[in-house]
Design an enzyme around this catalytic site. Structure first.
Site, short mmCIF file in Angstrom:
data_model
loop_
_atom_site.label_atom_id
_atom_site.label_comp_id
_atom_site.label_asym_id
_atom_site.label_seq_id
_atom_site.Cartn_x
_atom_site.Cartn_y
_atom_site.Cartn_z
N GLU A 143 66.33 15.07 8.94
CA GLU A 143 66.92 15.68 10.13
C GLU A 143 68.21 14.95 10.49
O GLU A 143 68.17 13.77 10.84
CB GLU A 143 65.94 15.66 11.31
CG GLU A 143 66.52 16.14 12.63
CD GLU A 143 67.13 17.51 12.54
OE1 GLU A 143 68.35 17.62 12.78
OE2 GLU A 143 66.40 18.46 12.22
N GLN A 202 64.61 24.49 22.94
CA GLN A 202 65.37 25.74 22.93
C GLN A 202 64.89 26.80 23.94
O GLN A 202 65.72 27.55 24.46
CB GLN A 202 65.37 26.33 21.52
CG GLN A 202 66.07 25.44 20.50
CD GLN A 202 66.09 26.02 19.12
OE1 GLN A 202 66.44 27.18 18.91
NE2 GLN A 202 65.71 25.20 18.14
N CYS A 239 63.23 34.05 19.18
CA CYS A 239 62.97 34.50 20.54
C CYS A 239 63.63 35.85 20.80
O CYS A 239 64.65 35.95 21.50
CB CYS A 239 63.44 33.48 21.56
SG CYS A 239 62.81 33.86 23.22
N THR A 241 59.02 32.38 17.42
CA THR A 241 58.95 31.70 18.71
C THR A 241 58.29 30.34 18.55
O THR A 241 57.59 30.07 17.58
CB THR A 241 58.12 32.52 19.72
OG1 THR A 241 56.75 32.55 19.28
CG2 THR A 241 58.65 33.94 19.85
N ALA A 257 55.87 29.41 20.33
CA ALA A 257 54.43 29.65 20.43
C ALA A 257 53.83 29.94 19.06
O ALA A 257 52.69 29.54 18.77
CB ALA A 257 54.16 30.81 21.38
N CYS A 307 55.93 35.50 24.03
CA CYS A 307 57.29 35.61 24.57
C CYS A 307 57.19 35.72 26.09
O CYS A 307 56.86 36.79 26.61
CB CYS A 307 58.00 36.83 24.00
SG CYS A 307 59.70 36.99 24.54
#
Length: 402
Positions: free
Chosen positions: A40, A48, A166, A311, A313, A345
């Site tokens: 990374e 985000q 998203c 997402t 989630a 969402c």
């Protein structure tokens, strides 16, 4: 310098230190794995989902970021570099510095690429005073400034065709803007145009029906089956194509919030990891998250081919499945865990109101709170979105505990 004939080696290499990469790394550490490397390059870690709330004036920009060093799981080797190539036959990852990392198992989660240049004029428009996007965290405060400065004219909000991260975000900022303008008493003086590539407000009927009520309440003009094909910020015009009718029209605007087309990173597209889709998504089994052709490779998050909404989630449900299945391959066991496509969402429809849309591969509601009706606008779901989920993210998800 390490040469290709003598690469560094780690038992498990993770490409990407975002939500997906750190969640998986933390879970692997909890499972007792000690030789893990995360590739990374960024020094800052961004939450985000909060970008829309920053753009809508509901959260301060300072809450978006924390130092990457502060969220990297203890005991994980952090390689501050960018992956540029994967050779799954040789089990090697090449980095931009020229280094190569050999692995026994590879987890690929580099995130999604924002393809601003696919829409002529979009990248240049972001430098203008009347166009912004919440998809760049540094521009989310600009979106709020534009909303505050608008009291009349036309406000344009666009969404591209194809999968994006998203997918509710292009709508949510329109609702937060309308709520602000309504509270100021200027909404009736603003033509609000929302351009959607889909034939309905949402892919799940229960949530789509509720969003249609929101659209009616704010008087938003929705262009379905449509997308923006070019943008001229200096002239204040956008070309909108109706894909169903095969026609185009030019819309003049005073402010615009735009969302770029998105894809897997270019280096993924050009690698053996990509499938047949021109967007270059990493070809994985949608249930096990294992690369179809290379069983030593797994992928999750936005760059994967799983047909769920992209997402955070979804990542929260993918991470434990991936880790369990990766560990199973180390023991030559069958992959027993299955991801069912869960995604969520939280659709912010006003300050203090959110619809929590939860669903899976069946495209049916899959509520986490079956005792309450989350298909309706709710204040408690706003509190969850604004305060609960950020706390869960920083304190539990990135630590492999949720």
């Amino acid at each position: 310098m390490t040469t290709s004939s003598h690469p560094l080696h780690h038992a498990i290499v993770i490409i990407g230190g975002g939500n997906a990469g750190l969640s998986v790394a933390a879970r692997l550490r909890k499972a007792g794995k000690t030789d893990i490397a995360v590739i990374e390059p960024r020094e800052q870690h961004i939450y985000q989902p909060l970008q829309t709330l920053v753009g809508g004036g509901c959260a301060p920009a300072r809450e978006l970021r924390r130092a990457q060093a502060d969220v990297m799981p203890a005991g994980v080797s952090w390689i501050k570099d960018s992956a540029t190539e994967v050779d799954p036959e040789a089990r090697r990852v090449s980095l931009s510095s020229g280094l190569q990392i050999a692995y026994d198992r590879l987890v690929v989660c580099p995130g999604i690429q924002l393809d601003f240049d696919e829409v002529p004029g979009m990248r240049e428009a972001l430098q203008s005073p009347n166009v912004s996007t919440n998809y760049l965290p540094e521009l989310a405060p600009k979106t709020w400034q534009l909303i505050q400065a608008t009291a009349s004219g036309t406000a344009l909000f666009t969404m591209p065709s194809g999968p994006i991260k998203c997918a509710g975000a292009p709508q949510k900022i329109a609702y937060l803007a309308c709520d602000h303008w309504q509270r100021r008493g200027v909404l009736d003086s603003i033509r609000v145009v929302l351009v959607l590539p889909t034939p309905a407000m949402f892919g799940v009927k229960e949530f789509s029906d509720e969003l249609e009520k929101v659209i009616e309440r704010y008087g938003i003009e929705v262009h379905y089956n449509s997308e923006m094909t070019s943008l001229d910020a200096e002239a204040g015009t956008a070309t909108i194509r109706d894909n169903a009718a095969g026609t185009s029209e030019e819309i003049s605007f005073d402010m615009a919030h735009v969302v770029p087309p998105q894809s897997a990173p270019d280096w993924i597209k050009e690698s053996p990891l990509a499938g047949e889709d021109p967007k270059g998504w990493i070809d994985v089994d949608k249930h096990t998250l294992q690369r179809v052709r290379y069983p030593d490779v797994f992928a999750l998050g936005d760059a994967g081919s799983t047909p769920n909404s992209k997402t955070g989630a979804a990542i929260r449900k993918q991470a434990p499945v991936l880790v369990a299945n990766l560990l199973a391959t180390l023991k030559d066991e069958l992959l027993a865990e299955s991801y069912g496509g869960y995604a969520s969402c939280p659709l912010t429809t006003a300050r203090g109101k959110t619809i929590l849309a939860e669903f899976d591969y069946t495209m049916r509601p899959r509520p986490s709170f079956p005792f309450i009706d989350t298909t309706k606008e709710r204040t408690d779901m706003w509190v969850l979105k604004r305060h609960g989920l950020p706390a869960l993210y920083w304190n539990a998800i990135l630590k492999g505990m949720a």
